[in-house]
Design an enzyme around this catalytic site. Structure first.
Site, PDB file in Angstrom:
ATOM      1  N   HIS A   1      -6.189   2.587   0.892  1.00 38.41           N
ATOM      2  CA  HIS A   1      -4.954   3.588   1.599  1.00 38.41           C
ATOM      3  C   HIS A   1      -5.684   4.705   3.130  1.00 38.41           C
ATOM      4  CE1 HIS A   1      -2.967   3.005  -1.858  1.00 38.41           C
ATOM      5  NE2 HIS A   1      -3.692   4.110  -3.149  1.00 38.41           N
TER       6      HIS A   1
ATOM      7  N   ASP B   1       0.692  -0.965  -0.367  1.00 38.33           N
ATOM      8  CA  ASP B   1      -0.299  -0.182   0.064  1.00 38.33           C
ATOM      9  C   ASP B   1       0.556   0.927  -0.480  1.00 38.33           C
ATOM     10  OD1 ASP B   1      -1.684   2.444   0.782  1.00 38.33           O
ATOM     11  OD2 ASP B   1      -2.737   0.830   1.576  1.00 38.33           O
ATOM     12  N   HIS B   2       1.160   1.963  -0.924  1.00 36.67           N
ATOM     13  CA  HIS B   2       2.013   2.884  -1.059  1.00 36.67           C
ATOM     14  C   HIS B   2       2.297   4.063  -0.425  1.00 36.67           C
ATOM     15  CE1 HIS B   2       0.031   5.006  -4.183  1.00 36.67           C
ATOM     16  NE2 HIS B   2       0.490   6.402  -3.889  1.00 36.67           N
TER      17      HIS B   2
END
Ligand code: BG6
Length: 522
Positions: free
Chosen positions: A272, A209-210
């Site tokens: 996010h 999950d950047h």
């Protein structure tokens, strides 16, 4: 003695006395880094540029090579040209000697379709040929930057080709990086996870999950637990509510096909935004070890109150952008974007209210909102404190004092601010809200690394703290499914529209104003 924090803003050197004695991060280990979809969009925009920046920073392992792997017919030379072009376009730093010369010789290409076992035999042969040249033991990272429908077959082929090592064998490792979306709903996420666990052990899986790799997102933990002043106030006794906003200026661009099946709830909230919520609301972990941090975040997800079908209309607002302007440019409206159905009911904006049913957060609403084509690119977490007692300066309800608000700005102007009340200079006692502000840029000077840089390095080091564990993915999906199922059964075709370049529909304002609060103006 002078206070070292009062120096002029500058790049902080590792020898700075304030850093003395702090634990060094884990060391990246020698490895081969195989990018499935090595010539694809993510690889070109983020991965190749990210690896190159890690090389410039001197943090890549000395024994290291990259193999791009996909059906595309390329060879090493052509892949190196593609990499150079991508890095010139997308890297935060330009191509520079001698870093480039050392980096480029590590890049290689293997062509083959992901569903063909023979392609994996070629991949294995190439790894076996390259690894001795670079002094790499059989340590392999497989980055699956591919469509979710190809994950299962790729994993099975990796396994059959003997490319996944035994997790108990400490002389080598295989690590699998899986990109989002992990599923379309709870069922498909469970199926991807089931395949992953058939082929490898949870300790070998890194679900990206950047957002978790962003510097300012990591700073949420530092801010909360490295400072004594916030934690005593971080609960329902002192906090009135929390707003989490992730606003984007961009529309769906060329991703209409994907986005039509996703929408803002799946694309941004399920992953996010819920992760931001976890970091904001978690209990203090007793260690920074990956499992401990992930356990504590998981508790927040476990305590998220499900939104019941009869509450969805009151607690959740979805909308779609219509025609408008963003930064002076014409936006056609979502339904007229490429690969979007003219009668699409996919939401590009969502605002919702939720509660965390535990001792710390009982009764504190969390308002979440995200959207495309909004007025501004701005992401933040804003914690609004309760009002001071209605005596002294806060007696008259008609001129109530502005409450304290602590804002963690995630992007683009990364930093932290605190609104406090102060006396206005002059003979009268008048109170005025002022802001204390800290900005990363002006304090630390240097550019922050990209999220993908940090995350790729963590995989090389075997640190899974900033990655999603299976239970987090599935609990998040199961919470989101309440809303998705309810939308599905209501069958609404026309969503409220907001003009592109604005802050969303009036319905979102009503959601929060009905509780006597307001969205923050960003
Ligand atoms: C991705 C979403 O995960 O995150 C995109 O799929 C979104 O739709 C992007 O634009 C936002 O990331 P960032 O880092 O630009 O805030």
């Amino acid at each position: 003695m002078s206070d070292p924090t009062e120096q002029e803003p500058t790049e902080i050197s590792r020898d700075n006395p304030l850093l003395a004695g702090q634990t060094a991060s884990l060391q990246p280990q020698p490895c081969s880094f195989v990018i499935f979809g090595g010539a694809g969009d993510l690889s070109r925009r983020k991965l190749l540029a990210g690896l190159y920046n890690l090389a410039v920073d001197g943090v890549l392992p000395a024994n290291f090579c990259v193999i791009g792997f996909a059906r595309t017919t390329l060879d090493d030379e052509k892949y190196r040209e593609l990499a150079r072009e991508s890095i010139e376009t997308f890297s935060r730093r330009p191509i520079q000697e001698p870093y480039w010369t050392d980096f480029v010789r590590r890049l290689h290409w293997v062509s083959g379709p992901f569903n063909e076992p023979d392609a994996y035999a070629s991949l294995r042969d190439r790894l076996e040929e390259l690894e001795p040249n670079f002094g790499i033991p059989c340590n392999r990272i497989f980055y699956l930057s591919i469509a979710p429908s190809l994950i299962e077959v790729s994993l099975e082929n990796l396994k059959s080709a003997g490319l996944i090592s035994d997790p108990a064998d400490t002389s080598r490792f295989s690590r699998i990086i899986v990109e989002k979306p992990i599923g379309q709903d709870l069922e498909s996420a469970q199926s991807i996870n089931a395949t992953l666990s058939k082929v490898c052990d949870e300790s070998q899986i890194y679900r990206i999950d950047h957002y978790l790799g962003k510097e300012t997102v990591q700073n949420i933990l530092a801010m909360r637990f490295a400072n004594a002043i916030f934690e005593p106030l971080w609960n329902q006794k002192y906090i009135d509510h929390v707003q989490i906003t992730v606003a984007e200026e961009v529309g769906v661009g060329t991703r209409g096909n994907y986005y039509e099946e996703a929408g803002a709830l799946r694309d941004m909230v399920q992953n996010h935004i819920l992760q931001l919520l976890c970091l904001t609301a978690m209990e203090p972990p007793w260690s920074l070890k990956d499992e401990v941090v992930r356990d504590h975040k998981q508790e927040v997800l476990n305590c998220l109150r499900p939104i019941q079908p009869h509450e969805v209309d009151d607690h959740v607002v979805r909308a779609q952008y219509g025609p408008g302007y963003v930064r002076g440019a014409d936006v056609p409206g979502y339904r007229r974007e490429a690969n979007v159905a003219p009668d699409s009911s996919t939401e590009t904006f969502i605002a919702l209210k939720c509660y965390i049913d535990n001792w710390r957060w009982a009764g504190v609403p969390f308002y979440l909102r995200t959207g495309k084509c909004m007025a501004k690119r701005a992401s933040e977490i804003a914690v609004t404190f309760k009002a001071v007692p209605h005596v002294l300066f806060n007696v008259d309800p008609a001129v109530a004092l502005e409450p304290n608000v602590l804002v963690l700005r995630i992007q683009p102007d990364e930093g932290l601010s605190l609104r406090i009340a102060s006396k206005l200079p002059g003979s009268k006692m008048q109170i005025y809200p002022v802001k204390m502000d800290f900005s990363y840029g002006s304090t630390f000077g240097s550019q922050s690394p990209e999220a993908y840089e940090r995350l790729m390095l963590d995989v090389m080091a075997g640190d899974a703290t900033l990655f999603m564990r299976r239970d987090a993915v599935e609990t998040s999906w199961s919470w989101v499914m309440n809303v998705l199922d309810s939308w599905q059964s209501s069958g609404a075709r026309w969503l409220p529209e907001y003009r592109a370049g604005t802050w969303g529909p009036v319905e979102a304002d009503r959601l929060i104003e009905g509780d006597g609060r307001k969205w923050r103006t960003l």
